[in-house]
Scaffold this motif. Structure first.
Motif, PDB file in Angstrom:
ATOM      1  N   ALA A   1       0.848  -1.195   0.000  1.00 47.76           N
ATOM      2  CA  ALA A   1       0.000   0.000   0.000  1.00 47.76           C
ATOM      3  C   ALA A   1       0.880   1.240   0.000  1.00 47.76           C
ATOM      4  O   ALA A   1       1.922   1.272   0.655  1.00 47.76           O
ATOM      5  CB  ALA A   1      -0.914   0.014   1.223  1.00 47.76           C
TER       6      ALA A   1
ATOM      7  N   THR B   1      -1.449  -0.646  -4.264  1.00 46.46           N
ATOM      8  CA  THR B   1      -2.651   0.177  -4.242  1.00 46.46           C
ATOM      9  C   THR B   1      -2.275   1.516  -3.625  1.00 46.46           C
ATOM     10  O   THR B   1      -1.607   1.557  -2.599  1.00 46.46           O
ATOM     11  CB  THR B   1      -3.761  -0.478  -3.391  1.00 46.46           C
ATOM     12  OG1 THR B   1      -3.984  -1.808  -3.861  1.00 46.46           O
ATOM     13  CG2 THR B   1      -5.053   0.306  -3.483  1.00 46.46           C
TER      14      THR B   1
ATOM     15  N   PHE C   1      -7.686   5.636   3.862  1.00 50.66           N
ATOM     16  CA  PHE C   1      -7.071   4.480   4.492  1.00 50.66           C
ATOM     17  C   PHE C   1      -7.468   4.389   5.959  1.00 50.66           C
ATOM     18  O   PHE C   1      -7.566   5.390   6.639  1.00 50.66           O
ATOM     19  CB  PHE C   1      -5.548   4.544   4.378  1.00 50.66           C
ATOM     20  CG  PHE C   1      -4.867   3.244   4.667  1.00 50.66           C
ATOM     21  CD1 PHE C   1      -4.792   2.256   3.704  1.00 50.66           C
ATOM     22  CD2 PHE C   1      -4.324   3.005   5.909  1.00 50.66           C
ATOM     23  CE1 PHE C   1      -4.179   1.043   3.971  1.00 50.66           C
ATOM     24  CE2 PHE C   1      -3.704   1.801   6.192  1.00 50.66           C
ATOM     25  CZ  PHE C   1      -3.631   0.818   5.219  1.00 50.66           C
ATOM     26  N   SER C   2      -7.674   3.149   6.415  1.00 48.43           N
ATOM     27  CA  SER C   2      -8.015   2.964   7.832  1.00 48.43           C
ATOM     28  C   SER C   2      -7.199   1.820   8.416  1.00 48.43           C
ATOM     29  O   SER C   2      -6.655   0.985   7.692  1.00 48.43           O
ATOM     30  CB  SER C   2      -9.501   2.668   7.992  1.00 48.43           C
ATOM     31  OG  SER C   2      -9.796   1.362   7.533  1.00 48.43           O
TER      32      SER C   2
ATOM     33  N   ASP D   1      -8.240  -0.747   9.717  1.00 48.01           N
ATOM     34  CA  ASP D   1      -8.865  -2.029   9.384  1.00 48.01           C
ATOM     35  C   ASP D   1      -8.229  -2.696   8.161  1.00 48.01           C
ATOM     36  O   ASP D   1      -8.245  -3.909   8.041  1.00 48.01           O
ATOM     37  CB  ASP D   1     -10.357  -1.853   9.123  1.00 48.01           C
ATOM     38  CG  ASP D   1     -11.100  -1.350  10.343  1.00 48.01           C
ATOM     39  OD1 ASP D   1     -10.616  -1.572  11.474  1.00 48.01           O
ATOM     40  OD2 ASP D   1     -12.164  -0.732  10.165  1.00 48.01           O
ATOM     41  N   THR D   2      -7.674  -1.909   7.261  1.00 46.19           N
ATOM     42  CA  THR D   2      -7.103  -2.471   6.035  1.00 46.19           C
ATOM     43  C   THR D   2      -5.598  -2.697   6.119  1.00 46.19           C
ATOM     44  O   THR D   2      -5.014  -3.273   5.207  1.00 46.19           O
ATOM     45  CB  THR D   2      -7.416  -1.567   4.824  1.00 46.19           C
ATOM     46  OG1 THR D   2      -6.957  -0.253   5.109  1.00 46.19           O
ATOM     47  CG2 THR D   2      -8.899  -1.533   4.520  1.00 46.19           C
TER      48      THR D   2
ATOM     49  N   ASN E   1      -4.077  -6.142   5.410  1.00 45.43           N
ATOM     50  CA  ASN E   1      -4.183  -6.661   4.041  1.00 45.43           C
ATOM     51  C   ASN E   1      -2.909  -6.458   3.223  1.00 45.43           C
ATOM     52  O   ASN E   1      -2.838  -6.927   2.090  1.00 45.43           O
ATOM     53  CB  ASN E   1      -5.346  -5.991   3.309  1.00 45.43           C
ATOM     54  CG  ASN E   1      -6.677  -6.279   3.946  1.00 45.43           C
ATOM     55  OD1 ASN E   1      -6.858  -7.284   4.624  1.00 45.43           O
ATOM     56  ND2 ASN E   1      -7.631  -5.388   3.731  1.00 45.43           N
ATOM     57  N   TYR E   2      -1.924  -5.760   3.791  1.00 46.94           N
ATOM     58  CA  TYR E   2      -0.727  -5.411   3.034  1.00 46.94           C
ATOM     59  C   TYR E   2       0.529  -5.908   3.733  1.00 46.94           C
ATOM     60  O   TYR E   2       0.648  -5.849   4.950  1.00 46.94           O
ATOM     61  CB  TYR E   2      -0.663  -3.883   2.823  1.00 46.94           C
ATOM     62  CG  TYR E   2      -1.807  -3.438   1.950  1.00 46.94           C
ATOM     63  CD1 TYR E   2      -1.713  -3.519   0.572  1.00 46.94           C
ATOM     64  CD2 TYR E   2      -3.009  -3.015   2.507  1.00 46.94           C
ATOM     65  CE1 TYR E   2      -2.774  -3.170  -0.234  1.00 46.94           C
ATOM     66  CE2 TYR E   2      -4.078  -2.661   1.710  1.00 46.94           C
ATOM     67  CZ  TYR E   2      -3.957  -2.743   0.338  1.00 46.94           C
ATOM     68  OH  TYR E   2      -5.021  -2.417  -0.457  1.00 46.94           O
TER      69      TYR E   2
END
Length: 142
Positions: free
Chosen positions: A5, A34, A41-42, A44-45, A48-49
């Motif tokens: 990210a 991404t 962006f938060s 919570d994500t 994922n990276y």
């Protein structure tokens, strides 16, 4: 495949140019990237990276932008332990003090700062500095 990210804030477009060039370098390696504006962006994500590149220009008295970037970063800072991150940003004056302080802050949070330093660009990134951004993306993704 690594997922990376790129999260940035840009007032004049300089840091955004840097983010896009870093993304080009990452994509050359085949890694997935991404790009997010700080407001998108938060925490919570974050999981994922595999790696995160953060970009913010120097503002005011050489500090991170305080209305969007700083609040977002403060929310995820305690979740950076063990994450490999890269830092980048532009500035108009000063000597990159904000970048050095940001690196220390990330290290204290337990993040692994790529190359042990951030990439500072004075003003609008020229061809040479855009090449440094591209190389940062390539090396960070490797």
């Amino acid at each position: 495949m690594k997922k990376i990210a790129i999260i940035f804030w840009s007032g004049t477009g300089n840091t955004e140019k840097m983010a896009r060039e870093i993304a080009r370098g990452i994509k050359k390696t085949g890694a997935e990237t991404t790009i997010f504006k700080a407001s998108e962006f938060s925490a919570d994500t974050l999981a994922n990276y595999d790696k995160i590149a953060f970009g913010c220009p120097s503002m005011g008295m050489e500090q991170l932008e305080d209305s969007e970037f700083e609040p977002m970063f403060a929310k995820i800072e305690n979740k950076l332990h063990g994450k490999e991150i890269a830092l980048f940003g532009s500035y108009g004056w000063g000597d990159c003090t904000w970048m050095r302080e940001w690196q220390v802050r990330c290290t204290i949070a337990g993040a692994q700062v790529f190359g042990n330093e951030g990439l500072c660009v004075n003003g609008t990134p020229d061809f040479e500095n855009l090449a440094k951004c591209y190389q940062l993306g390539e090396k960070f993704a490797s």
